[in-house]
Scaffold this motif. Structure first.
Motif, PDB file in Angstrom:
ATOM      1  N   VAL A  15      -0.155 -14.176  24.286  1.00 26.04           N
ATOM      2  CA  VAL A  15       0.821 -13.147  24.663  1.00 26.04           C
ATOM      3  C   VAL A  15       0.097 -11.885  25.126  1.00 26.04           C
ATOM      4  O   VAL A  15       0.429 -11.308  26.169  1.00 26.04           O
ATOM      5  CB  VAL A  15       1.782 -12.834  23.499  1.00 26.04           C
ATOM      6  CG1 VAL A  15       2.627 -11.588  23.795  1.00 26.04           C
ATOM      7  CG2 VAL A  15       2.675 -14.031  23.200  1.00 26.04           C
ATOM      8  N   GLY A  85      14.566  -9.527  21.299  1.00 19.89           N
ATOM      9  CA  GLY A  85      13.739 -10.520  21.975  1.00 19.89           C
ATOM     10  C   GLY A  85      14.431 -11.093  23.194  1.00 19.89           C
ATOM     11  O   GLY A  85      13.875 -11.125  24.293  1.00 19.89           O
ATOM     12  N   THR A 110      11.641  -6.223  24.827  1.00 22.20           N
ATOM     13  CA  THR A 110      12.246  -7.531  25.022  1.00 22.20           C
ATOM     14  C   THR A 110      11.298  -8.493  25.726  1.00 22.20           C
ATOM     15  O   THR A 110      10.279  -8.071  26.276  1.00 22.20           O
ATOM     16  CB  THR A 110      13.564  -7.390  25.828  1.00 22.20           C
ATOM     17  OG1 THR A 110      14.229  -8.656  25.890  1.00 22.20           O
ATOM     18  CG2 THR A 110      13.311  -6.866  27.226  1.00 22.20           C
ATOM     19  N   THR A 111      11.674  -9.768  25.733  1.00 13.70           N
ATOM     20  CA  THR A 111      10.908 -10.780  26.471  1.00 13.70           C
ATOM     21  C   THR A 111      11.448 -10.968  27.878  1.00 13.70           C
ATOM     22  O   THR A 111      10.778 -11.567  28.716  1.00 13.70           O
ATOM     23  CB  THR A 111      10.980 -12.159  25.773  1.00 13.70           C
ATOM     24  OG1 THR A 111      12.325 -12.638  25.829  1.00 13.70           O
ATOM     25  CG2 THR A 111      10.495 -12.096  24.349  1.00 13.70           C
ATOM     26  N   ASP A 112      12.659 -10.492  28.135  1.00 15.74           N
ATOM     27  CA  ASP A 112      13.356 -10.822  29.381  1.00 15.74           C
ATOM     28  C   ASP A 112      13.601  -9.585  30.238  1.00 15.74           C
ATOM     29  O   ASP A 112      14.489  -8.779  29.943  1.00 15.74           O
ATOM     30  CB  ASP A 112      14.672 -11.519  29.054  1.00 15.74           C
ATOM     31  CG  ASP A 112      15.350 -12.127  30.267  1.00 15.74           C
ATOM     32  OD1 ASP A 112      14.926 -11.847  31.406  1.00 15.74           O
ATOM     33  OD2 ASP A 112      16.322 -12.876  30.066  1.00 15.74           O
ATOM     34  N   HIS A 126       7.718  -5.125  28.050  1.00 13.58           N
ATOM     35  CA  HIS A 126       7.893  -6.570  28.193  1.00 13.58           C
ATOM     36  C   HIS A 126       6.880  -7.292  27.313  1.00 13.58           C
ATOM     37  O   HIS A 126       5.674  -7.146  27.495  1.00 13.58           O
ATOM     38  CB  HIS A 126       7.709  -6.975  29.657  1.00 13.58           C
ATOM     39  CG  HIS A 126       7.782  -8.449  29.866  1.00 13.58           C
ATOM     40  ND1 HIS A 126       6.762  -9.158  30.438  1.00 13.58           N
ATOM     41  CD2 HIS A 126       8.750  -9.335  29.561  1.00 13.58           C
ATOM     42  CE1 HIS A 126       7.096 -10.428  30.490  1.00 13.58           C
ATOM     43  NE2 HIS A 126       8.295 -10.566  29.963  1.00 13.58           N
ATOM     44  N   PRO A 128       5.790 -10.911  26.531  1.00 11.66           N
ATOM     45  CA  PRO A 128       5.967 -12.290  27.014  1.00 11.66           C
ATOM     46  C   PRO A 128       5.754 -13.323  25.907  1.00 11.66           C
ATOM     47  O   PRO A 128       4.813 -14.119  25.941  1.00 11.66           O
ATOM     48  CB  PRO A 128       4.912 -12.395  28.115  1.00 11.66           C
ATOM     49  CG  PRO A 128       3.830 -11.464  27.685  1.00 11.66           C
ATOM     50  CD  PRO A 128       4.525 -10.334  26.975  1.00 11.66           C
ATOM     51  N   ALA A 129       6.631 -13.313  24.931  1.00 10.92           N
ATOM     52  CA  ALA A 129       6.518 -14.186  23.758  1.00 10.92           C
ATOM     53  C   ALA A 129       7.746 -15.089  23.660  1.00 10.92           C
ATOM     54  O   ALA A 129       8.740 -14.880  24.354  1.00 10.92           O
ATOM     55  CB  ALA A 129       6.384 -13.345  22.490  1.00 10.92           C
ATOM     56  N   THR A 131      11.104 -16.554  21.864  1.00  8.33           N
ATOM     57  CA  THR A 131      12.193 -16.156  20.977  1.00  8.33           C
ATOM     58  C   THR A 131      12.825 -17.424  20.414  1.00  8.33           C
ATOM     59  O   THR A 131      12.412 -18.536  20.743  1.00  8.33           O
ATOM     60  CB  THR A 131      13.275 -15.342  21.728  1.00  8.33           C
ATOM     61  OG1 THR A 131      13.933 -16.206  22.667  1.00  8.33           O
ATOM     62  CG2 THR A 131      12.675 -14.135  22.438  1.00  8.33           C
ATOM     63  N   GLU A 138       9.699 -17.913  28.643  1.00  4.21           N
ATOM     64  CA  GLU A 138       9.022 -17.522  27.410  1.00  4.21           C
ATOM     65  C   GLU A 138       7.755 -18.357  27.173  1.00  4.21           C
ATOM     66  O   GLU A 138       7.695 -19.530  27.531  1.00  4.21           O
ATOM     67  CB  GLU A 138       9.959 -17.691  26.215  1.00  4.21           C
ATOM     68  CG  GLU A 138      11.169 -16.787  26.270  1.00  4.21           C
ATOM     69  CD  GLU A 138      12.153 -17.021  25.132  1.00  4.21           C
ATOM     70  OE1 GLU A 138      13.217 -16.390  25.166  1.00  4.21           O
ATOM     71  OE2 GLU A 138      11.872 -17.826  24.233  1.00  4.21           O
ATOM     72  N   PHE A 149       7.545 -13.473  18.778  1.00  3.88           N
ATOM     73  CA  PHE A 149       8.039 -12.185  19.273  1.00  3.88           C
ATOM     74  C   PHE A 149       7.938 -11.121  18.188  1.00  3.88           C
ATOM     75  O   PHE A 149       7.477 -10.001  18.439  1.00  3.88           O
ATOM     76  CB  PHE A 149       9.490 -12.301  19.759  1.00  3.88           C
ATOM     77  CG  PHE A 149      10.091 -10.984  20.154  1.00  3.88           C
ATOM     78  CD1 PHE A 149       9.720 -10.362  21.338  1.00  3.88           C
ATOM     79  CD2 PHE A 149      10.995 -10.339  19.324  1.00  3.88           C
ATOM     80  CE1 PHE A 149      10.254  -9.122  21.691  1.00  3.88           C
ATOM     81  CE2 PHE A 149      11.539  -9.114  19.664  1.00  3.88           C
ATOM     82  CZ  PHE A 149      11.163  -8.502  20.862  1.00  3.88           C
ATOM     83  N   THR A 153       5.683  -7.870  18.546  1.00  3.23           N
ATOM     84  CA  THR A 153       6.411  -6.598  18.532  1.00  3.23           C
ATOM     85  C   THR A 153       5.818  -5.664  17.490  1.00  3.23           C
ATOM     86  O   THR A 153       5.568  -4.481  17.769  1.00  3.23           O
ATOM     87  CB  THR A 153       7.910  -6.840  18.261  1.00  3.23           C
ATOM     88  OG1 THR A 153       8.451  -7.609  19.327  1.00  3.23           O
ATOM     89  CG2 THR A 153       8.670  -5.528  18.137  1.00  3.23           C
TER      90      THR A 153
END
Length: 183
Positions: A15, A85, A110-112, A126, A128-129, A131, A138, A149, A153
């Motif tokens: 990540v 996430g 967030t991841t998105d 961002h 990139p993990a 969820t 992801e 995530f 985080t």
């Protein structure tokens, strides 16, 4: 077979190889300018957010966890850190929408990047993990649910605190004076 701790470290390393490290400095600078900071998130994201709020308080920030009984109302000029996430957690998205309507800066974690939460935010961190939803964009994870995530985080929010402390020149002793003395 890899040992479980090796699996976790390997996934976190993957990540961070894709993570934009400049966002740490950017968020720390924005938080230094914030009148007040509010942190929101549900479930495990909320736990990460509360840990972050506590660390910022130790560093001298005026900070609140959304949903606590002693949290005041948001006002124009405040900053909201919203953690989700998936970026679609209804309560977190609603809080971010309300904060934006009130004239607050919204920073999403967030991841998105195309999520509802990211679309509301003026800045998105961002991560990139993986969820719990395991969507196509992801990173793959062997860990259950959103553990990857959550772990990333927590580390990123701690890095923001470290950068904030460096920028504000908050030394250990000053932070320690703000630590609870009722334990």
């Amino acid at each position: 077979m890899m040992h479980p701790i090796e699996v976790i470290f390997s996934e976190i390393e993957q990540v961070f190889a894709e993570f934009d490290h400049m966002s740490i400095e950017c968020v720390a600078m924005r938080l230094a300018k914030a009148k007040r900071i509010f942190v929101a998130g549900e479930g495990r994201s909320g736990f990460m957010g509360k840990a972050f709020a506590m660390r910022l308080m130790h560093l001298g920030a005026t900070v609140y966890a959304v949903g606590e009984t002693v949290t005041p109302s948001l006002q124009s000029g405040d900053t909201l850190i919203a953690i989700s996430g998936s970026g679609v957690t209804k309560q977190t998205v609603w809080i971010a929408e309300k904060a934006k309507q009130l004239g607050c800066e919204v920073i999403a974690v967030t991841t998105d990047l195309s999520s509802a939460l990211a679309n509301i935010a003026s800045l998105t961190v961002h991560i990139p993990a993986a969820t719990k939803y395991r969507r196509g964009h992801e990173t793959q994870s062997k860990q259950p649910l959103g553990s990857l995530f959550d772990q990333c985080t927590h580390l990123i929010l701690d890095a923001i605190c470290l950068q904030y402390a460096n920028n504000q020149q908050v030394e250990h002793q000053k932070a320690f004076q703000r630590h609870s003395n009722l334990e």
